[in-house]
Motif scaffolding. Structure first.
Motif, PDB file in Angstrom:
ATOM      1  N   VAL A 128       0.853  -1.186  -0.032  1.00  0.00           N
ATOM      2  CA  VAL A 128       0.022   0.017   0.040  1.00  0.00           C
ATOM      3  C   VAL A 128       0.881   1.210   0.017  1.00  0.00           C
ATOM      4  N   LEU A 129       0.671   1.932  -0.936  1.00  0.00           N
ATOM      5  CA  LEU A 129       1.302   3.380  -1.105  1.00  0.00           C
ATOM      6  C   LEU A 129       0.450   4.686  -0.282  1.00  0.00           C
ATOM      7  N   ARG A 130       0.698   5.110   0.408  1.00  0.00           N
ATOM      8  CA  ARG A 130      -0.001   6.182   1.150  1.00  0.00           C
ATOM      9  C   ARG A 130       0.660   7.643   1.089  1.00  0.00           C
ATOM     10  N   PRO A 131       0.380   8.250  -0.142  1.00  0.00           N
ATOM     11  CA  PRO A 131       1.010   9.611  -0.327  1.00  0.00           C
ATOM     12  C   PRO A 131       0.319  10.580   0.116  1.00  0.00           C
ATOM     13  N   ASP A 132       1.054  11.664   0.833  1.00  0.00           N
ATOM     14  CA  ASP A 132       0.650  12.973   1.032  1.00  0.00           C
ATOM     15  C   ASP A 132       0.077  13.823  -0.242  1.00  0.00           C
ATOM     16  N   ALA A 170       8.314   5.665  -8.866  1.00  0.00           N
ATOM     17  CA  ALA A 170       9.725   4.893  -8.587  1.00  0.00           C
ATOM     18  C   ALA A 170       9.372   3.842  -7.430  1.00  0.00           C
ATOM     19  N   VAL A 171       8.712   4.546  -6.561  1.00  0.00           N
ATOM     20  CA  VAL A 171       8.447   3.598  -5.387  1.00  0.00           C
ATOM     21  C   VAL A 171       7.486   2.488  -5.883  1.00  0.00           C
ATOM     22  N   ALA A 172       6.460   2.798  -6.688  1.00  0.00           N
ATOM     23  CA  ALA A 172       5.509   1.707  -7.175  1.00  0.00           C
ATOM     24  C   ALA A 172       6.439   0.853  -8.161  1.00  0.00           C
ATOM     25  N   ALA A 173       7.049   1.268  -8.857  1.00  0.00           N
ATOM     26  CA  ALA A 173       7.867   0.381  -9.736  1.00  0.00           C
ATOM     27  C   ALA A 173       8.831  -0.571  -8.798  1.00  0.00           C
ATOM     28  N   ALA A 174       9.584  -0.284  -7.670  1.00  0.00           N
ATOM     29  CA  ALA A 174      10.180  -1.028  -6.984  1.00  0.00           C
ATOM     30  C   ALA A 174       9.172  -2.062  -6.452  1.00  0.00           C
ATOM     31  N   ALA A 175       8.095  -1.396  -6.117  1.00  0.00           N
ATOM     32  CA  ALA A 175       7.338  -2.445  -4.973  1.00  0.00           C
ATOM     33  C   ALA A 175       6.520  -3.572  -6.197  1.00  0.00           C
ATOM     34  N   VAL A 185       3.205  -1.032   4.166  1.00  0.00           N
ATOM     35  CA  VAL A 185       2.437   0.383   3.891  1.00  0.00           C
ATOM     36  C   VAL A 185       3.435   1.464   4.010  1.00  0.00           C
ATOM     37  N   TYR A 186       3.508   2.135   2.758  1.00  0.00           N
ATOM     38  CA  TYR A 186       4.725   3.210   2.665  1.00  0.00           C
ATOM     39  C   TYR A 186       3.898   4.569   2.732  1.00  0.00           C
ATOM     40  N   ARG A 187       4.465   5.357   3.588  1.00  0.00           N
ATOM     41  CA  ARG A 187       3.784   6.682   3.961  1.00  0.00           C
ATOM     42  C   ARG A 187       4.726   7.704   3.220  1.00  0.00           C
ATOM     43  N   LEU A 188       4.382   8.056   1.873  1.00  0.00           N
ATOM     44  CA  LEU A 188       5.073   8.980   0.927  1.00  0.00           C
ATOM     45  C   LEU A 188       4.740  10.616   1.118  1.00  0.00           C
ATOM     46  N   THR A 251       6.839  14.679   7.583  1.00  0.00           N
ATOM     47  CA  THR A 251       7.469  14.056   6.425  1.00  0.00           C
ATOM     48  C   THR A 251       8.163  12.709   6.921  1.00  0.00           C
ATOM     49  N   THR A 252       8.295  11.772   5.988  1.00  0.00           N
ATOM     50  CA  THR A 252       8.869  10.622   6.116  1.00  0.00           C
ATOM     51  C   THR A 252      10.141  10.365   5.167  1.00  0.00           C
ATOM     52  N   VAL A 253      10.681   9.345   5.252  1.00  0.00           N
ATOM     53  CA  VAL A 253      12.010   8.996   4.558  1.00  0.00           C
ATOM     54  C   VAL A 253      11.839   7.791   3.839  1.00  0.00           C
ATOM     55  N   ASP A 254      10.154   7.303   3.378  1.00  0.00           N
ATOM     56  CA  ASP A 254      10.104   6.010   2.747  1.00  0.00           C
ATOM     57  C   ASP A 254      10.127   5.979   1.225  1.00  0.00           C
ATOM     58  N   VAL A 255      10.403   7.156   0.879  1.00  0.00           N
ATOM     59  CA  VAL A 255      10.856   7.236  -0.526  1.00  0.00           C
ATOM     60  C   VAL A 255      12.269   6.801  -0.908  1.00  0.00           C
ATOM     61  N   GLU A 256      13.159   7.628   0.072  1.00  0.00           N
ATOM     62  CA  GLU A 256      14.356   7.019   0.169  1.00  0.00           C
ATOM     63  C   GLU A 256      14.838   5.631   0.483  1.00  0.00           C
ATOM     64  N   LYS A 257      13.818   5.070   1.367  1.00  0.00           N
ATOM     65  CA  LYS A 257      13.957   3.609   1.907  1.00  0.00           C
ATOM     66  C   LYS A 257      13.868   2.678   0.721  1.00  0.00           C
ATOM     67  N   VAL A 258      12.723   3.036  -0.156  1.00  0.00           N
ATOM     68  CA  VAL A 258      12.435   2.166  -1.102  1.00  0.00           C
ATOM     69  C   VAL A 258      13.396   2.448  -2.200  1.00  0.00           C
ATOM     70  N   THR A 259      13.561   3.599  -2.529  1.00  0.00           N
ATOM     71  CA  THR A 259      14.447   3.908  -4.010  1.00  0.00           C
ATOM     72  C   THR A 259      15.523   4.010  -4.030  1.00  0.00           C
ATOM     73  N   GLY A 260      16.238   4.354  -2.542  1.00  0.00           N
ATOM     74  CA  GLY A 260      17.607   4.619  -2.547  1.00  0.00           C
ATOM     75  C   GLY A 260      17.923   6.119  -2.790  1.00  0.00           C
ATOM     76  N   ARG A 261      17.054   6.828  -3.214  1.00  0.00           N
ATOM     77  CA  ARG A 261      17.304   8.212  -3.435  1.00  0.00           C
ATOM     78  C   ARG A 261      16.308   9.199  -2.519  1.00  0.00           C
ATOM     79  N   PRO A 262      16.730  10.353  -2.066  1.00  0.00           N
ATOM     80  CA  PRO A 262      15.946  11.018  -1.177  1.00  0.00           C
ATOM     81  C   PRO A 262      14.744  11.553  -2.148  1.00  0.00           C
ATOM     82  N   ALA A 263      13.691  12.083  -1.638  1.00  0.00           N
ATOM     83  CA  ALA A 263      12.621  12.570  -1.970  1.00  0.00           C
ATOM     84  C   ALA A 263      12.943  13.725  -2.898  1.00  0.00           C
ATOM     85  N   ARG A 264      12.209  13.889  -4.220  1.00  0.00           N
ATOM     86  CA  ARG A 264      12.657  15.301  -4.675  1.00  0.00           C
ATOM     87  C   ARG A 264      11.905  16.679  -4.033  1.00  0.00           C
TER      88      ARG A 264
END
Ligand SMILES: NC(=O)c1ccc[n+]([C@@H]2O[C@H](COP(=O)([O-])OP(=O)(O)OC[C@H]3O[C@@H](n4cnc5c(N)ncnc54)[C@H](OP(=O)(O)O)[C@@H]3O)[C@@H](O)[C@H]2O)c1
Length: 277
Positions: A128-132, A170-175, A185-188, A251-264
């Motif tokens: 589950v992706l839960r974006p702001d 990018a998170v969706a592609a990884a998942a 559950v990623y809080r993005l 704010t969360t670090v889930d984008v970086e956790k999944v993709t290896g890159r900080p959120a833009r």
């Protein structure tokens, strides 16, 4: 074969390109595939999540699905996915969903939570992706910035951590394509809490202009938006804006956790969309 629903949308378009670039076989679902231009490698098919019978052909041979949350469609989608032998589903849900609430607050959280619930009980491997809020929401200001340096809108102080659609893709592609994301559950979010006024100022800095946000009475803006957005959803949006004034959006670090890159950043998002403004 991977199926991307919401494939003509903000996230879906990016996701298709990422998956194709990575060499995956991809099918794209749209209610009207003739209307869009597709990468040549993509098999675009017609289907409507609100019409379960239209999903059987689209799901044939599919192992993993990126699922757009069309209200009320969770159980029928799950049944169709089980019939087709789908194994993995990545849902674009919403940061409005609250795990601690007995009753979700408002229609947006409610319909996303219902689809999450359908997946949880399905036996499918779900993520589950839960974006702001999406940074793309501020494209609604583009008409104003094209004709001047003032953005008029509600709640100058409403805070969120806007997230770049490319990070969500990018998170969706990884998942969808890597192991280890089932049951997560990623809080993005984007990297910073920004008010509407902050976002207008950043827009200006990125575009080299002095853009400022002028607050209008909420009722005036609500009336203008009611031509395009259903009333209960508008109530939800305005309640969220009002409730976020004077707060810092988490704010969360889930984008970086999944993709290896900080959120833009929002600044980077504006540079990527400068032509629109
Ligand atoms: N915007 C935000 O701030 C925000 C925040 C949190 C979560 N979200 C979630 O992200 C989703 C996408 O948001 P967005 O604003 O980026 O949307 P969007 O780009 O406008 O995308 C909507 C997509 O959904 C597809 N779609 C709509 N109804 C469908 C149906 N019945 N069957 C199949 N496809 C359908 C459309 O495809 P066709 O028209 O080609 O069929 C389109 O590709 C939201 O709906 C919400 O669940 C958004």
């Amino acid at each position: 074969m991977l199926l991307v629903t919401g494939a003509t949308g903000n996230v879906g378009r990016h996701l298709l390109n990422l998956l194709v670039a990575d060499g995956h076989r991809v099918r794209a679902l749209s209610r009207d595939p003739q209307r869009a231009a597709w990468p040549t490698e993509v098999d675009a098919v017609a289907g409507d999540l609100a019409d379960p019978a239209s999903l059987d052909a689209a799901l044939t041979g599919v192992t993993s699905v990126f699922l757009f949350a069309a209200p009320g469609t969770g159980p029928a989608f799950v049944a169709a996915a089980q019939r087709a032998g789908v194994r993995r589903v990545v849902l674009m849900s919403s940061g409005a969903v609250d795990d601690d609430a007995d009753v979700q607050n408002g229609p947006i959280a409610t319909y996303h939570a219902e689809i999450e619930q359908a997946l949880r009980g399905s036996g499918l491997a779900w993520t589950v992706l839960r974006p702001d809020v999406f940074a793309t929401n501020t494209l609604m200001w583009a008409g104003q910035t094209r004709s001047g340096d003032v953005i008029r809108g509600a709640y100058a102080g409403a805070a969120s951590a806007p997230v770049h659609e490319a990070d969500l893709a990018a998170v969706a592609a990884a998942a969808l394509t890597e192991d280890g994301h089932a049951g997560q559950v990623y809080r993005l979010t984007g990297p910073a809490s920004l008010t509407h006024a902050d976002q207008a100022a950043i827009l200006g800095r990125a575009l080299g202009r002095a853009i400022r946000y002028v607050e209008l009475p909420a009722e005036v803006v609500r009336e203008a938006m009611s031509a395009h957005v259903p009333g209960p959803i508008l109530d939800d949006i305005f309640a969220t804006w009002a409730g976020s004034v004077g707060r810092t959006a988490p704010t969360t670090v889930d984008v970086e956790k999944v993709t290896g890159r900080p959120a833009r950043s929002y600044h980077d998002w504006v540079l990527d969309h400068a032509a629109a403004f």
